[in-house]
Design a protein around this motif. Structure first.
Motif, PDB file in Angstrom:
ATOM      1  N   MET A  82    -141.796 -34.042  -2.643  1.00 42.32           N
ATOM      2  CA  MET A  82    -141.939 -35.491  -2.851  1.00 42.32           C
ATOM      3  C   MET A  82    -142.299 -35.839  -4.285  1.00 42.32           C
ATOM      4  O   MET A  82    -142.266 -37.016  -4.655  1.00 42.32           O
ATOM      5  CB  MET A  82    -143.045 -36.057  -1.936  1.00 42.32           C
ATOM      6  CG  MET A  82    -142.735 -36.063  -0.463  1.00 42.32           C
ATOM      7  SD  MET A  82    -144.177 -36.737   0.429  1.00 42.32           S
ATOM      8  CE  MET A  82    -143.542 -36.773   2.109  1.00 42.32           C
ATOM      9  N   LYS A  85    -140.547 -38.381  -6.392  1.00 41.08           N
ATOM     10  CA  LYS A  85    -140.645 -39.781  -5.977  1.00 41.08           C
ATOM     11  C   LYS A  85    -141.820 -40.467  -6.666  1.00 41.08           C
ATOM     12  O   LYS A  85    -141.773 -41.667  -6.962  1.00 41.08           O
ATOM     13  CB  LYS A  85    -140.826 -39.865  -4.462  1.00 41.08           C
ATOM     14  CG  LYS A  85    -139.794 -39.101  -3.639  1.00 41.08           C
ATOM     15  CD  LYS A  85    -138.392 -39.631  -3.836  1.00 41.08           C
ATOM     16  CE  LYS A  85    -137.397 -39.043  -2.849  1.00 41.08           C
ATOM     17  NZ  LYS A  85    -137.333 -37.564  -2.848  1.00 41.08           N
ATOM     18  N   THR A 129    -138.114 -42.331   0.465  1.00 37.37           N
ATOM     19  CA  THR A 129    -136.983 -42.258  -0.459  1.00 37.37           C
ATOM     20  C   THR A 129    -137.231 -43.186  -1.643  1.00 37.37           C
ATOM     21  O   THR A 129    -138.142 -44.015  -1.615  1.00 37.37           O
ATOM     22  CB  THR A 129    -135.694 -42.683   0.247  1.00 37.37           C
ATOM     23  OG1 THR A 129    -135.826 -44.060   0.642  1.00 37.37           O
ATOM     24  CG2 THR A 129    -135.436 -41.817   1.480  1.00 37.37           C
ATOM     25  N   GLU A 130    -136.419 -43.038  -2.677  1.00 35.61           N
ATOM     26  CA  GLU A 130    -136.561 -43.943  -3.820  1.00 35.61           C
ATOM     27  C   GLU A 130    -136.267 -45.385  -3.405  1.00 35.61           C
ATOM     28  O   GLU A 130    -136.878 -46.320  -3.919  1.00 35.61           O
ATOM     29  CB  GLU A 130    -135.624 -43.505  -4.951  1.00 35.61           C
ATOM     30  CG  GLU A 130    -136.084 -42.218  -5.630  1.00 35.61           C
ATOM     31  CD  GLU A 130    -135.276 -41.890  -6.862  1.00 35.61           C
ATOM     32  OE1 GLU A 130    -134.317 -42.634  -7.165  1.00 35.61           O
ATOM     33  OE2 GLU A 130    -135.603 -40.883  -7.537  1.00 35.61           O
ATOM     34  N   ILE A 133    -139.425 -46.667  -1.774  1.00 37.07           N
ATOM     35  CA  ILE A 133    -140.456 -46.940  -2.779  1.00 37.07           C
ATOM     36  C   ILE A 133    -140.109 -48.190  -3.578  1.00 37.07           C
ATOM     37  O   ILE A 133    -140.994 -49.002  -3.911  1.00 37.07           O
ATOM     38  CB  ILE A 133    -140.634 -45.728  -3.708  1.00 37.07           C
ATOM     39  CG1 ILE A 133    -141.231 -44.553  -2.920  1.00 37.07           C
ATOM     40  CG2 ILE A 133    -141.524 -46.073  -4.899  1.00 37.07           C
ATOM     41  CD1 ILE A 133    -141.276 -43.256  -3.691  1.00 37.07           C
TER      42      ILE A 133
END
Length: 568
Positions: A82, A85, A129-130, A133
């Motif tokens: 992670m 991220k 996930t991006e 976020i």
């Protein structure tokens, strides 16, 4: 002239070692890295992590951010993969118009939000996930901008985190939180938090695009009567999605304006909250339309009875009283309303379900012989925060086994008189419930001069000096009565008023040992009381009366003045 020769690293491990050496001056950074190492990351993931720390360091972000990051890394939901991220967070957290401090605050807000998500049992690591976020970042940016206005809410991100951590929220619905931030701002987020975190009526399946759209519209529609009043509706156990429709909201606004009109600015805030408590407690919210329809009749009757009464309650200064009488006229009719007021002193009709009022009226007027044991509920008229609108809603089931009567009293003289009159007419009292705001040494029934009333404390309260008066009504109770105190802290110890009443009346007595929020009657199949429990809570300045927050059950039970049981 040739520049310095670049340092060549033969392995990634050497490169990592050099990077860490450059950060060794900061013990907080090294601590976070050690926590990360416990997750057994690859060498590439370690390098990514150090890059993240350097981003933080280059932006001079404070230790609070590192603490947040450390807590996230320690969490079971965190996985080394992670880490990229989190680089995305710091690269994208800044707005072009942000000040230095605002960027710091937003970075912390995002990390705090992710930490809350990690605590949500519905969260799965693959959700981070991006794209996810980015939505969370946009939500926080929008709320930050909205919060720069005059109506600032310093707890806005606390409310967001309370939503994100709650098991009734599915993180897959982050789009809906973003929608609320875009279309409703901090007020609508506050309403959503109340609904998800605090409403017993909320169900996860309610939360869809249509619902949040209606919620935002409802918040805007009711803005002129105060957002808190609408939030109290959301807490009602019988809240339904249909209450977000315009037809219901129109009636809500009409009721609020009826009740709150004519008040000066000093009175309005308290009455907003009192009206809100009524709306949170009363399980017949759909009766709002009927209450509005009978509001002028309720006002007329309340004023008539007020002026004819020796203990006038000055209804012309209390629009909430108009609402109570309008409710009674709408549910049981004017004739029964007059009778219950005249014989039992009931004024706060909205404390009770219509079925409860009908049961009491029937018991009061029926000529049929009734062998049921008499249960008398004596509630106060000095209810500064509306708590007894909740307590009254729990009385209906007591009418199954008992011959139920309810009186409302505003002084110790009124209390003793009501007990003797009712017992003389209907027989000795088997079970006596006394309700009033309390302390270990007293139960408040009416208002003292200091509280805006006309009585002294000895006249308005039951207290430890009343033993002789208490003894005088002993003959109106059965030989081994049950007494239940709906009154904070009155069972604190054997020096409390609960112990005194138990001794003087030879009673089995139940009382809360601390400030209490709710009283629960344990009934057998026949409806007989077999026990009592209370929710006792650390005071919440905003919603203590609603029973919100961390709570536990605590009770002291006395027999003939001796404490025999403490249940937690």
């Amino acid at each position: 002239m040739a520049g310095p020769t670049p340092v060549a690293f033969t392995t990634k491990e050497e490169f990592l070692k050099q990077l860490l050496s450059s950060l060794s001056y900061d013990s907080s950074v090294i601590q976070v890295f050690k926590e990360f190492e416990k997750k057994k990351p690859t060498i590439d993931q370690k390098l990514e992590f150090v890059k993240l720390v350097k981003i933080i360091s280059n932006n001079s972000i404070d230790d609070h951010t590192l603490i947040q990051l450390k807590n996230i890394v320690k969490h079971l939901s965190f996985k080394p993969e992670m880490i990229g991220k989190f680089q995305f967070i710091f690269v994208n957290a800044q707005d072009s118009h942000d000040s230095f401090n605002e960027f710091h605050a937003r970075s912390n807000d995002v990390l705090s939000a992710i930490g809350s998500l990690f605590e949500n049992p519905n969260f799965k690591s693959e959700m981070l996930t991006e794209q996810f976020i980015a939505k969370l970042l946009d939500t926080i940016k929008l709320l930050s901008r909205d919060n720069r206005r005059d109506d600032r809410d310093i707890d806005v991100f606390s409310k967001l985190n309370q939503i994100l951590v709650n098991e009734r929220f599915n993180p897959e619905k982050i789009d809906l939180i973003l929608f609320v931030a875009q279309n409703g701002g901090i007020k609508s987020l506050g309403a959503l938090k109340v609904l998800i975190v605090e409403s017993p009526a909320f169900k996860s399946e309610m939360l869809d695009a249509s619902f949040v759209e209606k919620l935002c519209a409802a918040v805007k529609f009711t803005k002129d009567i105060g957002g808190r009043i609408f939030q109290f509706v959301l807490i009602n156990p019988n809240f339904r999605v249909e209450m977000l429709n315009e037809s219901f909201l129109v009636e809500l606004r009409k009721l609020a304006k009826n009740v709150l009109s004519g008040l000066d600015r000093n009175e309005a805030p308290d009455n907003y909250d009192k009206l809100g408590v009524v709306l949170a407690a009363n399980e017949n919210l759909w009766l709002i339309q009927s209450v509005n329809a009978h509001y002028s009749e309720g006002k007329k009757l309340a004023n008539e009875l007020s002026h004819n009464s020796f203990n006038a309650f000055h209804a012309y200064r209390d629009p909430l009283m108009y609402m109570n009488f309008a409710y009674a006229i709408a549910t049981i009719g004017e004739s029964k309303t007059r009778e219950l007021y005249a014989k039992l002193g009931i004024e706060y009709f909205m404390r009770y379900k219509p079925e409860t009022l009908e049961i009491v009226y029937t018991n009061l007027t029926s000529s049929k012989e009734n062998q049921k044991p008499v249960l008398l509920v004596a509630f106060n008229k000095n209810d500064h925060n509306g708590a007894f609108y909740f307590e009254g809603m729990r009385l209906k089931d007591l009418g199954k086994y008992y011959r139920l009567f309810i009186v409302e009293v505003d002084s110790e003289k009124d209390f003793y008189g009501k007990v003797s009159n009712l017992s003389s007419t209907f027989g000795k009292i088997n079970t006596l419930v006394i309700g009033g705001h309390g302390k270990p040494d007293l139960i408040k029934l009416g208002k003292t001069k200091e509280e805006g009333g006309k009585l002294t404390k000895d006249e308005a309260y039951l207290n430890l000096t009343d033993e002789e008066d208490m003894q005088s009504i002993r003959r109106y109770l059965v030989s081994a009565p049950t007494v239940i105190l709906v009154s904070c802290s009155t069972g604190e110890n054997q020096k409390s008023i609960g112990a005194l009443l138990s001794r003087v009346w030879d009673a089995r007595l139940y009382a809360p040992s601390s400030p209490s929020l709710q009283t629960f009657y344990d009934l057998n199949r026949e409806g007989k009381i077999t026990g009592v429990s209370y929710n006792v809570v650390s005071p919440d300045p905003m919603f203590m009366v609603l029973g919100l927050g961390d709570s536990h059950t605590e009770i002291n039970e006395f027999l003939k003045g001796v404490k025999i049981k403490k249940v937690k």
